[in-house]
Scaffold this motif. Structure first.
Motif, PDB file in Angstrom:
ATOM      1  N   THR A 142      -3.587   2.727  -3.345  1.00  0.00           N
ATOM      2  CA  THR A 142      -3.432   1.673  -4.351  1.00  0.00           C
ATOM      3  C   THR A 142      -2.458   2.104  -5.433  1.00  0.00           C
ATOM      4  OG1 THR A 142      -5.683   0.855  -3.963  1.00  0.00           O
ATOM      5  CG2 THR A 142      -4.635   0.257  -6.049  1.00  0.00           C
ATOM      6  N   THR A 143      -1.562   1.187  -5.795  1.00  0.00           N
ATOM      7  CA  THR A 143      -0.660   1.388  -6.920  1.00  0.00           C
ATOM      8  C   THR A 143      -1.343   0.852  -8.173  1.00  0.00           C
ATOM      9  OG1 THR A 143       1.240   1.077  -5.454  1.00  0.00           O
ATOM     10  CG2 THR A 143       1.650   0.943  -7.813  1.00  0.00           C
TER      11      THR A 143
ATOM     12  N   ALA B 231      -2.460  -5.322  -7.229  1.00  0.00           N
ATOM     13  CA  ALA B 231      -2.962  -4.309  -6.294  1.00  0.00           C
ATOM     14  C   ALA B 231      -4.349  -3.835  -6.701  1.00  0.00           C
ATOM     15  CB  ALA B 231      -1.984  -3.133  -6.236  1.00  0.00           C
ATOM     16  N   VAL B 232      -4.580  -3.699  -8.009  1.00  0.00           N
ATOM     17  CA  VAL B 232      -5.911  -3.309  -8.485  1.00  0.00           C
ATOM     18  C   VAL B 232      -6.927  -4.386  -8.150  1.00  0.00           C
ATOM     19  CG1 VAL B 232      -7.270  -2.728 -10.528  1.00  0.00           C
ATOM     20  CG2 VAL B 232      -4.952  -1.849 -10.292  1.00  0.00           C
TER      21      VAL B 232
ATOM     22  N   TRP C 239      -8.687   3.768   0.469  1.00  0.00           N
ATOM     23  CA  TRP C 239      -8.169   2.598  -0.239  1.00  0.00           C
ATOM     24  C   TRP C 239      -7.678   2.971  -1.635  1.00  0.00           C
ATOM     25  CZ3 TRP C 239     -12.877  -1.012   1.145  1.00  0.00           C
ATOM     26  CH2 TRP C 239     -12.812  -1.319   2.501  1.00  0.00           C
TER      27      TRP C 239
ATOM     28  N   TYR D 230      -6.748  -6.485  -5.655  1.00  0.00           N
ATOM     29  CA  TYR D 230      -6.970  -6.423  -4.210  1.00  0.00           C
ATOM     30  C   TYR D 230      -7.931  -5.295  -3.855  1.00  0.00           C
ATOM     31  CZ  TYR D 230      -5.852  -5.905   0.762  1.00  0.00           C
ATOM     32  OH  TYR D 230      -5.927  -5.799   2.119  1.00  0.00           O
ATOM     33  N   LEU D 231      -7.791  -4.139  -4.519  1.00  0.00           N
ATOM     34  CA  LEU D 231      -8.730  -3.042  -4.296  1.00  0.00           C
ATOM     35  C   LEU D 231     -10.139  -3.456  -4.693  1.00  0.00           C
ATOM     36  CD1 LEU D 231      -9.462  -0.045  -3.743  1.00  0.00           C
ATOM     37  CD2 LEU D 231      -8.774   0.436  -6.104  1.00  0.00           C
TER      38      LEU D 231
ATOM     39  N   GLU E 171       0.836  -1.202   0.000  1.00  0.00           N
ATOM     40  CA  GLU E 171       0.000   0.000   0.000  1.00  0.00           C
ATOM     41  C   GLU E 171       0.871   1.253   0.000  1.00  0.00           C
ATOM     42  OE1 GLU E 171      -3.993  -1.520   2.381  1.00  0.00           O
ATOM     43  OE2 GLU E 171      -2.481  -0.321   3.410  1.00  0.00           O
TER      44      GLU E 171
END
Length: 491
Positions: free
Chosen positions: A380-381, A387-388, A376, A390-391, A142
């Motif tokens: 996010t990267t 990571a997307v 959030w 996971y978001l 994160e």
């Protein structure tokens, strides 16, 4: 020359949170020891505290830009970043913190009163903290959350028990210099006093403070003269004393007219109607002043005002005036409600409170507002597909997908969360269980990647082996049975 500053504009920037770290533990004979990326440190906050030794906002006048320390980023071997140091601003007693629009955020009265005006950003979690039973080695971390950035206006309102109000050159500065140890500037021209002066007065066993406010003139409540700038300093006074010049030579000036003009300005400013009044007819040491004071005394007492004939030069009548001030101050203190300890109020959330809202805009787009979704998104990267993903999982679990669907959103519609805009594709993000894949990628987005999957590469290797085996079969002699080669290939 001493400079008094009672209003400043501050540009505040709390510290940003440090980024989390993506790291995999590696050592000899243990090439893949699991994630060990540390968390980022939290950014420093900006807090204001009342310091009795500070009496002006002069320091902030010269240094209006204030920034707290950022949090440090995480590192490998589970090393968390250091938190940014909290920045403490010392302000004088009676400081009011408000927005540029005039909304009051805090009224700091009393030594030690504190207020957190800007909160530091949270530090981002490293991949070690993001690992779970299904995502054993996250390939992302994160980002740190930005700290609060805002402009605030600081106004100083003097905390005094008695306020001296009157026209310029009425003798207020002379009066406070005699009844207290204050040493204000005194001269024989108007607007000698340019800053409020505070003095401590002792009458028998009563101790109270007196504020000398710069002279008021008609129109002061609307910005004329210095009145509008310093009327705020009498807002906290429990008693107001009209200091009237009975020896003035200005045409059209008399005690009754002066009091009417002062009361009109106080009423125009507002909030001072309930304060008890005293009238000090000053400069009775001048013969004409004493005669005028005796003439208007009856009219003033008929209005219900307590009148005192005083002289700052000869100190005549000052003792009676001081005891009258002390009496009203003690009455005000007795009538004031006792200070109650701070009560901790717990307000549980409603059962159906999701913590966010979805609003349909006029242009057909949808806006998601809420502390958690916006935080959030900031952390996010978006260059990392995993990571997307996971978001997307987090938003789906929170109920954003369902609420967007109920609001009428269709695939391809524009959705805004914080400063980010998305083309909503619910089938791509929501309702799909996470399947571990290559670090930094997400299987739900692999159609956007040109890299072949592990299954495709395995199938390609098997195909090459089959073609190689076919070539060997063609070179074999005719007397070798083809059935044996087929059996070998089957094996």
């Amino acid at each position: 020359m001493t400079m008094f500053v009672d209003r400043v504009v501050l540009h505040l920037q709390a510290g940003d949170g440090g980024h989390g770290c993506v790291s995999i533990h590696r050592e000899k004979f243990k090439p893949f020891g699991g994630p060990d990326g540390g968390n980022g440190g939290h950014g420093g906050s900006v807090t204001m505290v009342v310091d009795p030794q500070v009496h002006t906002l002069l320091d902030f006048h010269y240094h209006p830009h204030v920034k707290a320390e950022n949090g440090k980023g995480g590192a490998g071997s589970n090393r968390d970043g250091a938190n940014g140091r909290q920045l403490v601003l010392k302000v004088p007693n009676g400081t009011v913190v408000q927005t540029p629009d005039g909304e009051v955020l805090a009224d700091l009265v009393g030594a030690g009163a504190t207020f957190e005006v800007a909160r530091g950003g949270r530090g981002g979690r490293g991949n070690a903290s993001l690992a779970n039973s299904r995502r054993k080695a996250p390939g992302f971390a994160e980002l740190g959350e930005p700290g609060d950035q805002l402009d605030v206006v600081l106004e100083l309102k003097s905390v005094a028990d008695v306020g001296l109000v009157g026209f310029p050159s009425a003798g207020k500065s002379s009066l406070i210099s005699v009844i207290s140890a204050a040493k204000p500037k005194i001269a024989d021209y108007p607007f000698t006093t340019l800053v409020p002066n505070l003095g401590v007065v002792q009458a028998d066993n009563h101790i109270f403070t007196v504020a000398d406010v710069p002279g008021l003139i008609p129109g002061a409540a609307t910005g004329k003269g210095l009145g509008l700038q310093f009327l705020r300093h009498i807002e906290r006074c429990a008693v107001l004393v009209h200091v009237i010049d009975t020896a003035t030579l200005e045409p059209g000036r008399d005690p009754l007219a002066d009091i009417d003009a002062l009361e009109a300005e106080l009423a125009e400013y507002g909030g001072l109607v309930d304060r008890p009044r005293l009238v000090a007819l000053n400069k009775v040491d001048v013969p004409d002043g004493r005669d005028l004071a005796e003439i208007v005394r009856a009219d003033l007492e008929a209005r219900g005002l307590r009148v005192f004939e005083v002289s700052a030069a000869t100190r005549e009548g000052l003792k009676e005036l001081m005891f009258a001030m002390a009496e009203l101050v003690e009455q005000g203190r007795a009538a004031a409600l006792p200070a109650e300890p701070t009560r901790i109020v717990i307000r549980p959330k409603a059962v159906d409170d999701t913590g966010f809202t979805v609003e349909a805009e006029s242009d057909g787009s949808f806006t998601v507002r809420g502390a958690r979704p916006e935080r959030w998104v900031r952390q996010t990267t978006f260059d990392n597909d995993e990571a997307v993903g996971y978001l997307a999982d987090r938003l789906a679990r929170l109920g954003v997908e369902d609420k967007l669907a109920r609001a009428g959103a269709k695939p391809g519609d524009l959705v805004r969360i914080g400063e980010r805009e998305f083309d909503w594709q619910p089938t791509l993000y929501a309702g799909v269980d996470f399947v571990p894949g290559n670090r930094g990628t997400d299987v739900r987005l692999e159609e956007k990647s040109s890299r072949a999957s592990a299954a495709d590469r395995l199938a390609a290797r098997k195909a090459r082996r089959v073609r190689s085996a076919d070539g060997l079969g063609a070179d074999a002699t005719d007397d070798e049975p083809d059935a044996d080669l087929d059996d070998d290939l089957d094996e």
